[in-house]
Design an enzyme around this catalytic site. Structure first.
Site, PDB file in Angstrom:
ATOM      1  N   HIS A 155       0.818  -1.226   0.000  1.00  0.00           N
ATOM      2  CA  HIS A 155       0.000   0.000   0.000  1.00  0.00           C
ATOM      3  C   HIS A 155       0.848   1.271   0.000  1.00  0.00           C
ATOM      4  O   HIS A 155       0.337   2.350  -0.287  1.00  0.00           O
ATOM      5  CB  HIS A 155      -0.932   0.003   1.223  1.00  0.00           C
ATOM      6  CG  HIS A 155      -2.039  -1.004   1.101  1.00  0.00           C
ATOM      7  ND1 HIS A 155      -3.330  -0.665   0.777  1.00  0.00           N
ATOM      8  CD2 HIS A 155      -2.034  -2.355   1.215  1.00  0.00           C
ATOM      9  CE1 HIS A 155      -4.071  -1.756   0.729  1.00  0.00           C
ATOM     10  NE2 HIS A 155      -3.303  -2.801   0.986  1.00  0.00           N
ATOM     11  N   ASP A 363       3.555   9.440  -0.705  1.00  0.00           N
ATOM     12  CA  ASP A 363       2.369   8.653  -0.350  1.00  0.00           C
ATOM     13  C   ASP A 363       2.147   7.563  -1.389  1.00  0.00           C
ATOM     14  O   ASP A 363       2.277   7.831  -2.582  1.00  0.00           O
ATOM     15  CB  ASP A 363       1.127   9.568  -0.316  1.00  0.00           C
ATOM     16  CG  ASP A 363       0.158   9.212   0.798  1.00  0.00           C
ATOM     17  OD1 ASP A 363       0.077   8.021   1.135  1.00  0.00           O
ATOM     18  OD2 ASP A 363      -0.505  10.127   1.320  1.00  0.00           O
TER      19      ASP A 363
END
Ligand code: ADQ
Length: 473
Positions: A155, A363
């Site tokens: 992720h 991110d």
């Protein structure tokens, strides 16, 4: 149909059969309900000693959760996962530390979780493992003789080889990752970093079909950008717009414009830089004094990791300083709220704001950026100001993309967003909703699982052919 087994560090707590919201939880639970299956991982509890999984069945989904001892929690979770891998994979080597004992604990917990899961696995199950806590998990299952297809999705970003190599056991970790049948990343840049590590280190080769041959194994390595359900979010944000908290925010704004940010309180999210760029806007453009506020919602996470305590102090200091400098009796420039909100309420709050301000320093994807866009009123949408270092930047062509290390550029983008004409806002919003619909959360999940089933079938055919050849030789 074969069952799906999902493995993640944390199994989302079930409340009346519904887990906490979030991409992983929503996407995975849907898939589990369709095929029936098991969700295995840590319960979030600290246990006095290791024990077998607690099994709870709801419909055709079985939740199998285990406790961690304090030592396991300290070494595996707080230590190697969150004080070594998390900072390094977000390019914060300066915050990363390495401790051999913690790494040993990380491997030990992976091995013991694998041992516990093995008891639950049936021959035709497929296993989908999530995130950086579990890089060695497939290796541990293979060591126990588990032959089922095993996929992995990361992720968070995967760093370029030079940065990956700063984690002392980097090669062992990458070798472990090659025990999976499919390794999925958020973006093509992350996929490329992994392939570069393999190829530049002469550990293996890759093909045009996203297949990697390394450490004696063939695996598929591809990008599967995680999505959201944009139409469901649009509906919820409209329905919740009448809630008391949303109405009182509207009243408090009294015609002022609102810039909104929502993050977990984490140093990767670029919160201090974001506040400072907002300060620069107020310095450069005094016309906005009293006419715009920044609302930052950031509930604390991992607050027992030291670097997270420091960021909190830092941020509170910055908000206080900026407010002290510019505030007027009836205007507070920055409102900093340290708490969690109900998800649908959050979407309705997004809808009230003119700018979504999402500027992480790094991110994996960033779901907040996608949620902000989906929450907007298409007739009068807000503008997204988005960091080029969020995976989401590849997928949201209508955003004003900024470099979060360039405070002046961010301040200019804020001003442009606050003054953008309606027609341009509408066009940019439509440009983003189309890809959000095309690559929604089901597409992420279904593409990954289809690849896992396909690769597993193909490799079992190859394995059988090799065995036949051995017999006839
Ligand atoms: P996170 O780092 O947690 O996820 P993000 O993708 O933004 O980051 O997801 C956060 C989720 O929590 C969003 O759905 C958001 O709405 C919710 N949330 C945040 N603050 C909240 C609050 N105050 N109250 C209620 N809900 C809140 C990791 C990676 C990301 C990747 C996701 C999914 O770091 O890059 O996008 O996994 O793969």
């Amino acid at each position: 149909m074969s069952r799906l087994i999902v493995v993640s560090n944390r199994v989302a707590p079930t409340q009346e059969g519904r887990p906490a919201a979030g991409g992983l939880a929503i996407g995975v639970l849907d898939a589990l309900k369709e095929t029936g299956g098991v969700w295995f991982g840590w319960s979030g509890e600290i246990a006095a000693e290791p024990s077998s999984p607690v099994i709870e069945k709801q419909g055709n989904v079985t939740y199998a959760t285990v406790g961690l001892t304090k030592r396991d929690y300290d070494q595996y979770y707080r230590g190697f996962s969150n004080a070594t891998l998390w900072p390094t994979f977000h390019y914060r080597n300066d915050l990363s530390r390495y401790d051999r004992q913690e790494y040993a604990g990380y491997l030990r917990v992976n091995a013991s979780l694998a041992q516990q899961l093995k008891e639950l696995v049936r021959p035709d199950d497929i296993i989908w493992v999530h995130d950086y806590h579990l890089l060695p998990f497939a290796r541990c299952l293979r060591d126990l003789g588990v032959k089922n297809p095993i996929g992995f999705f990361l992720h968070i970003p995967f760093p370029v080889p030079e940065v990956m190599r700063t984690v002392p056991p980097h090669e062992e970790l990458v070798k472990c990752m090659c025990s999976y049948d499919v390794v999925g990343f958020q973006t093509d840049a992350d996929r490329q970093s992994f392939v570069d590590y393999i190829e530049r280190g002469n550990h293996g080769t890759s093909s045009d079909e996203n297949m990697v041959h390394a450490y004696g194994r063939f695996l598929k390595v591809a990008a599967y950008p995680i999505g959201i359900y944009p139409d469901a979010i649009a509906k919820a944000s409209e329905q919740f717009s009448d809630r008391k908290q949303v109405r009182s925010l509207r009243d408090a704004m009294r015609g002022r414009k609102l810039i909104m940010s929502v993050d977990r309180l984490d140093y990767s999210k670029g919160l201090v830089e974001r506040f400072q760029a907002f300060e620069r806007l107020l310095l450069n453009a005094p016309g906005w004094h009293g006419r715009v506020s920044l609302v930052q919602i950031a509930p604390p996470t991992r607050s027992d990791v030291q670097t997270y305590q420091r960021i909190r102090q830092n941020l509170e200091g910055e908000a206080g300083r900026i407010n002290g400098r510019f505030a007027q009796l009836d205007w507070t420039p920055i409102q900093y709220l340290n708490r969690k909100y109900e998800r649908n309420l959050l979407m309705a709050l997004f809808r009230q704001s003119q700018v979504g301000y999402v500027t992480p320093l790094r991110d994996g994807m960033n779901l907040v950026a996608k949620e902000y866009v989906a929450s907007q009123d298409p007739a009068d949408p807000g503008v997204l100001v988005l960091s080029q270092f969020a995976g989401a930047a590849e997928q949201l062509p209508g955003a004003l993309v900024v470099n979060p290390f360039d405070l002046s550029q961010m301040a200019e983008a804020l001003e442009r967003a606050l003054s953008m004409p309606l027609a341009e806002r509408q066009a940019r919003h439509a440009d983003m909703m189309a890809p959000l619909r095309e690559n929604n959360l089901s597409v992420w999940r279904d593409t990954f699982l289809a690849d896992l089933r396909h690769v597993a079938t193909a490799s079992s055919v190859t394995e059988k052919a090799v065995k036949r050849a051995d017999v006839t030789a």
